[in-house]
Design an enzyme around this catalytic site. Structure first.
Site, PDB file in Angstrom:
ATOM      1  N   LYS A 134       0.871  -1.182   0.000  1.00 35.84           N
ATOM      2  CA  LYS A 134       0.000   0.000   0.000  1.00 35.84           C
ATOM      3  C   LYS A 134       0.899   1.220   0.000  1.00 35.84           C
ATOM      4  O   LYS A 134       2.045   1.164   0.461  1.00 35.84           O
ATOM      5  CB  LYS A 134      -0.878   0.032   1.254  1.00 35.84           C
ATOM      6  CG  LYS A 134      -2.105   0.909   1.104  1.00 35.84           C
ATOM      7  CD  LYS A 134      -3.188   0.162   0.358  1.00 35.84           C
ATOM      8  CE  LYS A 134      -4.415   1.000   0.110  1.00 35.84           C
ATOM      9  NZ  LYS A 134      -5.536   0.139  -0.333  1.00 35.84           N
ATOM     10  N   ASP A 174      -7.054   4.229  -4.550  1.00 34.04           N
ATOM     11  CA  ASP A 174      -7.702   4.049  -3.244  1.00 34.04           C
ATOM     12  C   ASP A 174      -8.336   5.419  -2.954  1.00 34.04           C
ATOM     13  O   ASP A 174      -8.591   6.192  -3.896  1.00 34.04           O
ATOM     14  CB  ASP A 174      -6.685   3.622  -2.172  1.00 34.04           C
ATOM     15  CG  ASP A 174      -7.355   3.122  -0.881  1.00 34.04           C
ATOM     16  OD1 ASP A 174      -7.794   1.969  -0.853  1.00 34.04           O
ATOM     17  OD2 ASP A 174      -7.458   3.895   0.091  1.00 34.04           O
TER      18      ASP A 174
HETATM   19  P1  NDP Z   1     -12.947   7.645  -2.761  1.00 35.24           P
HETATM   20  O1  NDP Z   1     -11.894   8.633  -2.558  1.00 35.24           O
HETATM   21  O2  NDP Z   1     -13.489   7.429  -4.124  1.00 35.24           O
HETATM   22  O3  NDP Z   1     -14.182   7.935  -1.798  1.00 35.24           O
HETATM   23  C1  NDP Z   1     -14.014   7.996  -0.421  1.00 35.24           C
HETATM   24  C2  NDP Z   1     -15.329   8.399   0.212  1.00 35.24           C
HETATM   25  O4  NDP Z   1     -15.233   8.203   1.610  1.00 35.24           O
HETATM   26  C3  NDP Z   1     -15.674   9.850  -0.006  1.00 35.24           C
HETATM   27  O5  NDP Z   1     -17.054  10.002  -0.038  1.00 35.24           O
HETATM   28  C4  NDP Z   1     -15.066  10.512   1.240  1.00 35.24           C
HETATM   29  O6  NDP Z   1     -15.661  11.742   1.606  1.00 35.24           O
HETATM   30  C5  NDP Z   1     -15.323   9.462   2.286  1.00 35.24           C
HETATM   31  N1  NDP Z   1     -14.280   9.563   3.319  1.00 35.24           N
HETATM   32  C6  NDP Z   1     -12.955   9.351   3.144  1.00 35.24           C
HETATM   33  N2  NDP Z   1     -12.284   9.573   4.267  1.00 35.24           N
HETATM   34  C7  NDP Z   1     -13.197   9.954   5.158  1.00 35.24           C
HETATM   35  C8  NDP Z   1     -13.125  10.328   6.511  1.00 35.24           C
HETATM   36  N3  NDP Z   1     -11.950  10.356   7.179  1.00 35.24           N
HETATM   37  N4  NDP Z   1     -14.283  10.643   7.129  1.00 35.24           N
HETATM   38  C9  NDP Z   1     -15.459  10.595   6.468  1.00 35.24           C
HETATM   39  N5  NDP Z   1     -15.596  10.263   5.177  1.00 35.24           N
HETATM   40  C10 NDP Z   1     -14.480   9.945   4.538  1.00 35.24           C
HETATM   41  O7  NDP Z   1     -12.346   6.268  -2.175  1.00 35.24           O
HETATM   42  P2  NDP Z   1     -12.817   4.763  -2.463  1.00 35.24           P
HETATM   43  O8  NDP Z   1     -14.279   4.703  -2.673  1.00 35.24           O
HETATM   44  O9  NDP Z   1     -11.909   4.209  -3.495  1.00 35.24           O
HETATM   45  O10 NDP Z   1     -12.424   4.049  -1.084  1.00 35.24           O
HETATM   46  C11 NDP Z   1     -13.343   3.915  -0.009  1.00 35.24           C
HETATM   47  C12 NDP Z   1     -12.885   2.794   0.911  1.00 35.24           C
HETATM   48  O11 NDP Z   1     -12.825   1.568   0.174  1.00 35.24           O
HETATM   49  C13 NDP Z   1     -11.486   2.964   1.521  1.00 35.24           C
HETATM   50  O12 NDP Z   1     -11.484   2.363   2.809  1.00 35.24           O
HETATM   51  C14 NDP Z   1     -10.603   2.137   0.598  1.00 35.24           C
HETATM   52  O13 NDP Z   1      -9.414   1.712   1.233  1.00 35.24           O
HETATM   53  C15 NDP Z   1     -11.532   0.974   0.300  1.00 35.24           C
HETATM   54  N6  NDP Z   1     -11.234   0.197  -0.889  1.00 35.24           N
HETATM   55  C16 NDP Z   1     -11.153   0.780  -2.112  1.00 35.24           C
HETATM   56  C17 NDP Z   1     -10.893   0.023  -3.230  1.00 35.24           C
HETATM   57  C18 NDP Z   1     -10.885   0.601  -4.599  1.00 35.24           C
HETATM   58  O14 NDP Z   1     -10.775  -0.180  -5.565  1.00 35.24           O
HETATM   59  N7  NDP Z   1     -11.034   1.902  -4.786  1.00 35.24           N
HETATM   60  C19 NDP Z   1     -10.636  -1.431  -3.133  1.00 35.24           C
HETATM   61  C20 NDP Z   1     -10.835  -1.963  -1.808  1.00 35.24           C
HETATM   62  C21 NDP Z   1     -11.111  -1.165  -0.738  1.00 35.24           C
HETATM   63  P3  NDP Z   1     -14.851  13.136   1.473  1.00 35.24           P
HETATM   64  O15 NDP Z   1     -14.777  13.383  -0.006  1.00 35.24           O
HETATM   65  O16 NDP Z   1     -15.638  14.132   2.217  1.00 35.24           O
HETATM   66  O17 NDP Z   1     -13.485  12.874   2.072  1.00 35.24           O
HETATM   67  O1  2IT Z   2      -7.734  -1.713  -0.845  1.00 31.74           O
HETATM   68  C1  2IT Z   2      -7.653  -2.205  -1.998  1.00 31.74           C
HETATM   69  O2  2IT Z   2      -7.776  -3.414  -2.198  1.00 31.74           O
HETATM   70  C2  2IT Z   2      -7.443  -1.284  -3.122  1.00 31.74           C
HETATM   71  N1  2IT Z   2      -7.403  -0.076  -2.913  1.00 31.74           N
HETATM   72  C3  2IT Z   2      -7.266  -1.819  -4.503  1.00 31.74           C
HETATM   73  C4  2IT Z   2      -5.875  -2.338  -4.714  1.00 31.74           C
HETATM   74  C5  2IT Z   2      -5.537  -2.740  -6.129  1.00 31.74           C
HETATM   75  O3  2IT Z   2      -4.336  -2.957  -6.356  1.00 31.74           O
HETATM   76  O4  2IT Z   2      -6.416  -2.852  -6.992  1.00 31.74           O
END
Ligand code: NDP
Ligand code: 2IT
Length: 453
Positions: A134, A174
């Site tokens: 990461k 992420d």
């Molecule tokens: P994005 O940046 O697309 O969206 C994140 C969302 O979560 C936004 O709405 C943001 O709001 C909110 N958020 C983030 N931090 C905070 C915080 N500290 N408090 C409140 N709201 C918060 O990220 P993703 O959708 O890609 O990721 C979301 C989660 O999923 C994370 O935990 C990530 O690690 C996990 N994940 C993502 C993957 C991927 O493929 N993208 C794969 C597996 C897991 P705001 O804009 O106000 O900050």
């Molecule tokens: O938390 C996760 O699994 C991710 N943000 C995606 C990682 C990846 O390499 O696709």
């Protein structure tokens, strides 16, 4: 949570945890993630003395390599900014390091290490050949112009490139890193190395090497996992109310898939508050506000009759049958879990990484709520990244429907592996233990085979 809240572990793993706490005293999220995994694998080490003898647990909690670097850049006002960059290359025993990059002001060593540690077992669960890593930065893209984001990405990559490569380390997105950032990061790597090395990044644009369904994969996968858990109980998404937190990549596509399966997704949120829309979230409007305008969630309520915005507060006070927390770590606390349980929640599937605090997980499990941990439920994203790597390596391009079918199949496999491991270890229905054990077994067998290294 404070360090003293950790309950005692089995004798086989307590010393490993003690060393982690001594060596990393200021890393609460990392300690939390390690504690949960060690708790689950204590019985595995007792059944497999060869793993204990080879120090598998001692070695797996220490990253193979940690990279931290300065990221200087100049903002639109001409002011110099300095951020910190990270890449934690945790384990390459199953394949090249693989895991996302997070750009968020809260990013620190503890958060990147917890995410990298989780990624080892998540990636093992996908059944693909990918190690765990990461990275990211404490850079905050909110409110920054495209030009500022581009300059930041160029500076970030001007150091990170030397540590990457299709057979070495393959990042993806992420929080705060989506298609725009991946484009700038990939472009910089291509320029510095003079190589159009498609397989060194995943989540690329579909016009230049990106796989169909990678954008949708994490949200879809979290819903597919919940669908599998419900199916074991003879239940489904049909007619259910679904609560989702966040409004980013994972949340948006969890909403889409839940809706396609006949449910009504009634919430979305960001760090300013949440919206409730009993008629079901209008996905086109949400995507317009979040993906196109990069606006705040309050906009949704302003433009959508019948929807309301609640500033601050917890999205989990809204009654739902199924919850998919999809924002960030430790966003769902014990009081939230109790509110969901009191309102009759049947299943919780973690779209985010570690969104539920340990006490909330325990509350769900003791109340008989189906609970899917992130490393299983959100593995569809990285699994589809591995499919993107395969397509890049063979210069193929799969159609959307084929990729979605493959994702569906992988989520079924992860569910089965987690379910079966829980049964084998006498904790039926405990998907936390099951996912940790199934992931660990694959990593441990490979570490044993490859020697003390
Ligand atoms: P994005 O940046 O697309 O969206 C994140 C969302 O979560 C936004 O709405 C943001 O709001 C909110 N958020 C983030 N931090 C905070 C915080 N500290 N408090 C409140 N709201 C918060 O990220 P993703 O959708 O890609 O990721 C979301 C989660 O999923 C994370 O935990 C990530 O690690 C996990 N994940 C993502 C993957 C991927 O493929 N993208 C794969 C597996 C897991 P705001 O804009 O106000 O900050
Ligand atoms: O938390 C996760 O699994 C991710 N943000 C995606 C990682 C990846 O390499 O696709």
């Amino acid at each position: 949570m404070t360090a003293t809240d950790f309950h005692p572990l089995a004798d086989s793993v307590q010393p490993v945890f003690d060393t982690v706490r001594t060596r990393s005293p200021h890393e609460p999220e990392f300690q939390q993630a390690v504690h949960e995994v060690l708790h689950s694998i204590g019985p595995v080490l007792e059944r497999h003395p060869e793993y204990a003898a080879a120090g598998i647990a001692q070695r797996i909690v220490e990253p193979e390599r940690q990279i931290m670097f300065r990221v200087p850049w100049v903002d639109d006002a001409g002011t110099l900014q300095v951020n910190r960059g990270y890449r934690i290359q945790f384990s390459s025993v199953l394949g090249p390091y693989k895991g996302g990059l997070r750009f968020h002001p809260s990013v620190n060593l503890s958060i990147i290490k917890f995410l990298g540690f989780e990624q080892i077992f998540k990636n093992a669960l996908t059944g693909q050949g990918i190690g765990g890593a990461k990275g990211g930065s404490d850079f905050d893209p909110h409110g920054r112009s495209d030009a500022e984001v581009m300059r930041f990405c160029q500076s970030f990559m001007s150091e990170l490139w030397r540590h990457l490569g299709e057979h070495t380390d393959v990042p993806a997105g992420d929080i705060g890193v989506g298609g725009r950032e991946i484009g700038y990061l990939f472009g910089t790597y291509r320029k510095i190395t003079n190589r159009h090395e498609s397989g060194m990044f995943t989540g690329k644009g579909t016009g230049w090497g990106g796989a169909e369904v990678r954008t949708e994969a994490t949200g879809y996968g979290a819903v597919f996992f919940a669908q599998e858990m419900l199916a074991v109980k003879g239940d489904s998404f049909e007619g259910k109310r679904v609560g989702i937190s966040g409004s980013g990549n994972v949340a948006i596509y969890a909403i889409q898939k839940a809706t396609q399966l006949g449910a009504t997704a009634v919430t979305a949120s960001d760090s300013s508050g949440y919206v409730v829309d009993d008629a079901g979230i209008d996905l086109d409007l949400l995507r317009q506000i979040k993906e196109v305008e990069r606006g705040r969630i309050v906009e949704y309520a302003k433009r959508r009759p019948g929807a309301r915005f609640v500033e601050g507060g917890s999205v989990w006070e809204v009654p739902v049958d199924i919850a998919v927390p999809s924002a960030t770590q430790n966003e769902l606390n014990l009081a939230d879990a109790q509110a969901l349980i009191a309102n009759g929640v049947r299943a919780v599937s973690e779209g985010a990484n570690m969104p539920c605090v340990p006490e909330a997980v325990e509350a769900f499990q003791s109340a008989g709520v189906l609970f899917a941990p992130g490393k299983a439920a959100n593995a569809g994203g990285v699994a589809t990244s591995a499919l993107e790597m395969s397509q890049n390596a063979s210069r193929q391009r799969w159609a959307f429907a084929d990729s979605e079918r493959k994702l569906r199949e992988i989520m079924g496999d992860i569910h089965r592996a987690s379910f079966d491991a829980a049964e084998r270890y006498g904790v039926p229905g405990d998907y936390v233990a099951g996912a940790n054990i199934a992931g660990f077994e694959r990593v441990a067998a490979a570490m044993l085979a490859q020697g003390v290294i």
